[in-house]
Design a protein around this motif. Sequence first.
Motif, PDB file in Angstrom:
ATOM      1  N   VAL A 188      20.884   5.856   9.223  1.00  0.00           N
ATOM      2  CA  VAL A 188      19.582   5.587   8.612  1.00  0.00           C
ATOM      3  C   VAL A 188      18.819   6.879   8.383  1.00  0.00           C
ATOM      4  O   VAL A 188      18.217   7.088   7.322  1.00  0.00           O
ATOM      5  N   GLU A 189      18.856   7.790   9.368  1.00  0.00           N
ATOM      6  CA  GLU A 189      18.132   9.056   9.226  1.00  0.00           C
ATOM      7  C   GLU A 189      18.632   9.865   8.039  1.00  0.00           C
ATOM      8  O   GLU A 189      17.847  10.499   7.327  1.00  0.00           O
ATOM      9  N   ARG A 190      19.946   9.851   7.811  1.00  0.00           N
ATOM     10  CA  ARG A 190      20.518  10.651   6.723  1.00  0.00           C
ATOM     11  C   ARG A 190      20.766   9.838   5.453  1.00  0.00           C
ATOM     12  O   ARG A 190      21.344  10.352   4.496  1.00  0.00           O
ATOM     13  N   SER A 191      20.327   8.586   5.453  1.00  0.00           N
ATOM     14  CA  SER A 191      20.490   7.692   4.289  1.00  0.00           C
ATOM     15  C   SER A 191      21.938   7.654   3.810  1.00  0.00           C
ATOM     16  O   SER A 191      22.232   7.778   2.621  1.00  0.00           O
ATOM     17  N   ILE A 192      22.848   7.489   4.744  1.00  0.00           N
ATOM     18  CA  ILE A 192      24.270   7.376   4.420  1.00  0.00           C
ATOM     19  C   ILE A 192      24.623   5.899   4.309  1.00  0.00           C
ATOM     20  O   ILE A 192      24.527   5.157   5.293  1.00  0.00           O
ATOM     21  N   ARG A 193      25.003   5.467   3.116  1.00  0.00           N
ATOM     22  CA  ARG A 193      25.379   4.071   2.883  1.00  0.00           C
ATOM     23  C   ARG A 193      26.898   3.955   2.976  1.00  0.00           C
ATOM     24  O   ARG A 193      27.621   4.570   2.190  1.00  0.00           O
ATOM     25  N   GLN A 194      27.372   3.191   3.927  1.00  0.00           N
ATOM     26  CA  GLN A 194      28.810   3.076   4.141  1.00  0.00           C
ATOM     27  C   GLN A 194      29.452   2.146   3.103  1.00  0.00           C
ATOM     28  O   GLN A 194      28.813   1.203   2.632  1.00  0.00           O
ATOM     29  N   PRO A 195      30.706   2.406   2.743  1.00  0.00           N
ATOM     30  CA  PRO A 195      31.380   1.571   1.733  1.00  0.00           C
ATOM     31  C   PRO A 195      31.576   0.134   2.201  1.00  0.00           C
ATOM     32  O   PRO A 195      31.779  -0.758   1.380  1.00  0.00           O
ATOM     33  N   PHE A 196      31.576  -0.096   3.471  1.00  0.00           N
ATOM     34  CA  PHE A 196      31.534  -1.447   4.029  1.00  0.00           C
ATOM     35  C   PHE A 196      30.857  -1.363   5.389  1.00  0.00           C
ATOM     36  O   PHE A 196      30.682  -0.275   5.950  1.00  0.00           O
ATOM     37  N   LYS A 197      30.443  -2.503   5.916  1.00  0.00           N
ATOM     38  CA  LYS A 197      29.681  -2.513   7.163  1.00  0.00           C
ATOM     39  C   LYS A 197      30.586  -2.083   8.321  1.00  0.00           C
ATOM     40  O   LYS A 197      31.538  -2.762   8.675  1.00  0.00           O
ATOM     41  N   GLN A 198      30.258  -0.915   8.904  1.00  0.00           N
ATOM     42  CA  GLN A 198      31.049  -0.396  10.022  1.00  0.00           C
ATOM     43  C   GLN A 198      30.172  -0.156  11.246  1.00  0.00           C
ATOM     44  O   GLN A 198      30.311  -0.831  12.263  1.00  0.00           O
ATOM     45  N   ALA A 199      29.243   0.799  11.160  1.00  0.00           N
ATOM     46  CA  ALA A 199      28.381   1.069  12.317  1.00  0.00           C
ATOM     47  C   ALA A 199      27.538  -0.156  12.660  1.00  0.00           C
ATOM     48  O   ALA A 199      27.263  -0.411  13.844  1.00  0.00           O
ATOM     49  N   PHE A 200      27.104  -0.901  11.661  1.00  0.00           N
ATOM     50  CA  PHE A 200      26.283  -2.093  11.893  1.00  0.00           C
ATOM     51  C   PHE A 200      27.140  -3.362  11.935  1.00  0.00           C
ATOM     52  O   PHE A 200      26.622  -4.465  11.808  1.00  0.00           O
ATOM     53  N   ARG A 201      28.435  -3.183  12.113  1.00  0.00           N
ATOM     54  CA  ARG A 201      29.345  -4.333  12.098  1.00  0.00           C
ATOM     55  C   ARG A 201      29.103  -5.229  13.318  1.00  0.00           C
ATOM     56  O   ARG A 201      28.953  -4.740  14.441  1.00  0.00           O
ATOM     57  N   GLU A 202      29.097  -6.524  13.072  1.00  0.00           N
ATOM     58  CA  GLU A 202      28.931  -7.474  14.159  1.00  0.00           C
ATOM     59  C   GLU A 202      30.203  -7.515  15.010  1.00  0.00           C
ATOM     60  O   GLU A 202      31.300  -7.353  14.504  1.00  0.00           O
ATOM     61  N   ILE A 203      30.027  -7.712  16.302  1.00  0.00           N
ATOM     62  CA  ILE A 203      31.190  -7.899  17.182  1.00  0.00           C
ATOM     63  C   ILE A 203      31.055  -9.257  17.861  1.00  0.00           C
ATOM     64  O   ILE A 203      29.952  -9.721  18.175  1.00  0.00           O
ATOM     65  N   PHE A 205      16.461   1.627   1.094  1.00  0.00           N
ATOM     66  CA  PHE A 205      17.799   2.041   1.521  1.00  0.00           C
ATOM     67  C   PHE A 205      18.320   1.085   2.584  1.00  0.00           C
ATOM     68  O   PHE A 205      17.647   0.794   3.570  1.00  0.00           O
ATOM     69  N   LEU A 206      19.545   0.586   2.364  1.00  0.00           N
ATOM     70  CA  LEU A 206      20.251  -0.211   3.359  1.00  0.00           C
ATOM     71  C   LEU A 206      21.570   0.483   3.656  1.00  0.00           C
ATOM     72  O   LEU A 206      22.265   0.911   2.733  1.00  0.00           O
ATOM     73  N   PRO A 207      21.947   0.605   4.928  1.00  0.00           N
ATOM     74  CA  PRO A 207      23.175   1.333   5.274  1.00  0.00           C
ATOM     75  C   PRO A 207      24.452   0.551   4.951  1.00  0.00           C
ATOM     76  O   PRO A 207      25.550   1.050   5.157  1.00  0.00           O
ATOM     77  N   PHE A 208      24.308  -0.682   4.463  1.00  0.00           N
ATOM     78  CA  PHE A 208      25.460  -1.488   4.070  1.00  0.00           C
ATOM     79  C   PHE A 208      24.951  -2.578   3.137  1.00  0.00           C
ATOM     80  O   PHE A 208      23.741  -2.836   3.044  1.00  0.00           O
ATOM     81  N   GLU A 209      25.839  -3.227   2.448  1.00  0.00           N
ATOM     82  CA  GLU A 209      25.465  -4.289   1.519  1.00  0.00           C
ATOM     83  C   GLU A 209      25.309  -5.600   2.275  1.00  0.00           C
ATOM     84  O   GLU A 209      26.181  -6.023   3.018  1.00  0.00           O
ATOM     85  N   ASP A 210      24.157  -6.260   2.115  1.00  0.00           N
ATOM     86  CA  ASP A 210      23.887  -7.543   2.764  1.00  0.00           C
ATOM     87  C   ASP A 210      22.927  -8.308   1.865  1.00  0.00           C
ATOM     88  O   ASP A 210      21.722  -8.032   1.818  1.00  0.00           O
ATOM     89  N   ASP A 211      23.447  -9.288   1.139  1.00  0.00           N
ATOM     90  CA  ASP A 211      22.621 -10.040   0.196  1.00  0.00           C
ATOM     91  C   ASP A 211      21.491 -10.777   0.898  1.00  0.00           C
ATOM     92  O   ASP A 211      20.374 -10.864   0.366  1.00  0.00           O
ATOM     93  N   ARG A 212      21.758 -11.322   2.094  1.00  0.00           N
ATOM     94  CA  ARG A 212      20.706 -12.068   2.799  1.00  0.00           C
ATOM     95  C   ARG A 212      19.584 -11.137   3.245  1.00  0.00           C
ATOM     96  O   ARG A 212      18.408 -11.489   3.150  1.00  0.00           O
ATOM     97  N   LEU A 213      19.931  -9.949   3.724  1.00  0.00           N
ATOM     98  CA  LEU A 213      18.905  -8.990   4.124  1.00  0.00           C
ATOM     99  C   LEU A 213      18.091  -8.541   2.912  1.00  0.00           C
ATOM    100  O   LEU A 213      16.863  -8.397   2.992  1.00  0.00           O
ATOM    101  N   SER A 214      18.755  -8.330   1.782  1.00  0.00           N
ATOM    102  CA  SER A 214      18.036  -7.965   0.561  1.00  0.00           C
ATOM    103  C   SER A 214      17.067  -9.069   0.158  1.00  0.00           C
ATOM    104  O   SER A 214      15.936  -8.802  -0.281  1.00  0.00           O
ATOM    105  N   LEU A 215      17.497 -10.341   0.311  1.00  0.00           N
ATOM    106  CA  LEU A 215      16.621 -11.472  -0.014  1.00  0.00           C
ATOM    107  C   LEU A 215      15.425 -11.506   0.923  1.00  0.00           C
ATOM    108  O   LEU A 215      14.281 -11.728   0.484  1.00  0.00           O
ATOM    109  N   ILE A 216      15.656 -11.277   2.213  1.00  0.00           N
ATOM    110  CA  ILE A 216      14.558 -11.274   3.188  1.00  0.00           C
ATOM    111  C   ILE A 216      13.538 -10.197   2.835  1.00  0.00           C
ATOM    112  O   ILE A 216      12.318 -10.430   2.857  1.00  0.00           O
ATOM    113  N   LEU A 217      14.016  -9.009   2.492  1.00  0.00           N
ATOM    114  CA  LEU A 217      13.100  -7.915   2.147  1.00  0.00           C
ATOM    115  C   LEU A 217      12.348  -8.203   0.855  1.00  0.00           C
ATOM    116  O   LEU A 217      11.152  -7.886   0.742  1.00  0.00           O
ATOM    117  N   SER A 218      13.012  -8.791  -0.115  1.00  0.00           N
ATOM    118  CA  SER A 218      12.318  -9.101  -1.368  1.00  0.00           C
ATOM    119  C   SER A 218      11.216 -10.130  -1.128  1.00  0.00           C
ATOM    120  O   SER A 218      10.131 -10.045  -1.713  1.00  0.00           O
TER     121      SER A 218
END
Length: 711
Positions: free
Chosen positions: A440-455, A674-687
Amino acid sequence: MEPIESRHEPEACLRLFEELVARTEEDGWADLTRGLDALEHCTGPRPDVSAPAAALVELSLARDTVRQPYALLGVARLAGEKSLRAVVERLTRDVGPIVADEFAVIAALAPAEQALLSRIDRQHRFSEPLPADIWQRSADSPAYVAFARRALEAAADRTDAIRADEIPYRADKAFTDREVISLGQAARVALLRDEPWLPALFDRLLPGVTLAPTPARTVPSQALLYEIARAALDFPTPELVTALRTVRKTVRHAGVPKQLDKMLKKIDAALAERTDVALRLPRLDFGDDGVLRRTAGDYTAVVTVTDTATLTWEKDGRPLRSTPAPVRRDHPALLKELRELVKRVDAQLVTLARALEGGFTVDTAHPYAWWRAELVEHPLARTVVRRLIWEVEVEPGRWQAVLPEAGEFPDAPDDDASVRLWHPIRSTPDEVRAWRDLLVERSIRQPFKQAFREIYLLTPAEEETRVYSNRFAAHLVHYRRLFALFRARGWRSRLLGPWDDGDGDGAERRLGAGEWQVVFFHTWYDWADGDELASTDQVRFLRRSEGTWREAPLADVPPLVFSEAMRDVDLFVGVTSIAADPDWTDAGPERSYWERARFAELTESAEARVDVLERILPRLKIADRCTLDGRFLVVRGELRTYRIHLGSANILMEPDDSYLCIVRTDRKGSGKVFLPFEDDRLSLILSKAFLLAADTEITDESILAQIRRGL
């Protein structure tokens, strides 16, 4: 008939051939491969089966359609030269040179090779997939491998001739059905062997079968296109996946892209499992900086690869806003080539990212030197690879996590040191938080959800049920959306509906290099609110053991396999549940589920949104109006205060917790967050948050009426 394995003695082999004759006389058909296999497993001298073999040939040729032509050729050889000539003559009659060549090759093989190859002969192109070891028999036959190359080259020559108007064009008639079968088998053998000549050939053949030589929206051969895609599902290579994606963008037939999209999702998953080839990527003459330059008169074309490939133009070192008119006029071929190159590179980047993500459960390790040269410093792969977190084994058993985009590399590891993709399930919560902060600090958008990946870890309830999980059971979902998601994520499931045997199924996906299978049970529920609904049920796991699938206790499933499988199921439920439908109006029994689930406790995927919002909210221009409260994002407007559920994106309004229905919003400003990964639901919440923070500026009367009600 009894299993072949019990018939090894010569007398038993002879009796089996005689039984095949009797079965063919009675039923019109018998499985000839059983007789050939029996002879291969004969424990003593082979019996003379020429008489029953000749009878089988005569009976087979008397029918309108010859089944199992490969096996019939093997049986004919046993019957004698006369029978073999008769079969070859019948099989090569009016089939074209490709199929005739194939049958001639099979006829000339030794009996043992014919017996081995007889297993791959499919009745039609929709036959069930064969095990890899069956195809390996063909791949080990030099004669059949040579035929495979001749056949595919002949197919490409034919499509070239059609495009050159040397052969009259007829939609979907470039190849016969039998040619499609033969070419599909040839493609599988070549793909299994990963032949070096294949990529260039597919670059010729695939455009040839998908583009008519006229402006017509037809194709020369849908059948061969889909057969090659099915071959790619069996033995995928990144070059073929890229070629399929490229023609998907250029084909003019309206129905082909949709069908290819469904197939490509499954092929992506299969490619991730084929780790020996999945990460291969050509350089395409790009420089080490990911830039390619080509001259066109006074102008220079610049193709740059960052997140995607882009084509721009320069003159005397100055960038131009658009393609110069002289280039369009004088260099149309170069312009077309460069535009196709951009499409191809974009397709390759998508293929690479999906192969990397899909390979999580395989847990593949790469030599450090190869990883650095062929991925991190590769002119095309670098844009995907450098934004991902990797682990390097700097000492036996000690792994160091690195993010190449941040310029981080371990201290001089051995060239053979193992490198693998980092996954949060192997890290401590503090390590995971540190990586998330850095992105987030460096605005690095990952090609798929990795650091924020759910476990997803085993719960006490799942330990109690032992062999199944009810974590995502008892949800009502939009069935057609669920079925589409199954296909999109590489799961297999039959279509359900209100018909016999259409009430329930288990969607399946294979993971862990094909050693594990996850099954998500669901049933067709009913029609409601004009839509088909399904009810979700248990998740179970099976493990491959001695060639069969056996149910496994959840505790035995590798944590990565379990987590990735449950992540998919969470996605299925989260996206398709009627609780996430803000416009649900049905008042039937489904309403009680909708009321209960629309503001339910957060799942792991929703918890990941909380983690992201904690980091990005302070950066937003509406930060002073937003707070996080448990499962809600609370937004203070001028008219009301709103509570947006972080799972469903549904909204409650204070002070009376009345429901606010917003089906969609195009609020400007939220798209720039800026979002660090693609998430349509999060984008909807922010909109929705941006819209409601400025509720006095809302012009939609349907929304305003709900807000003002009760004020």
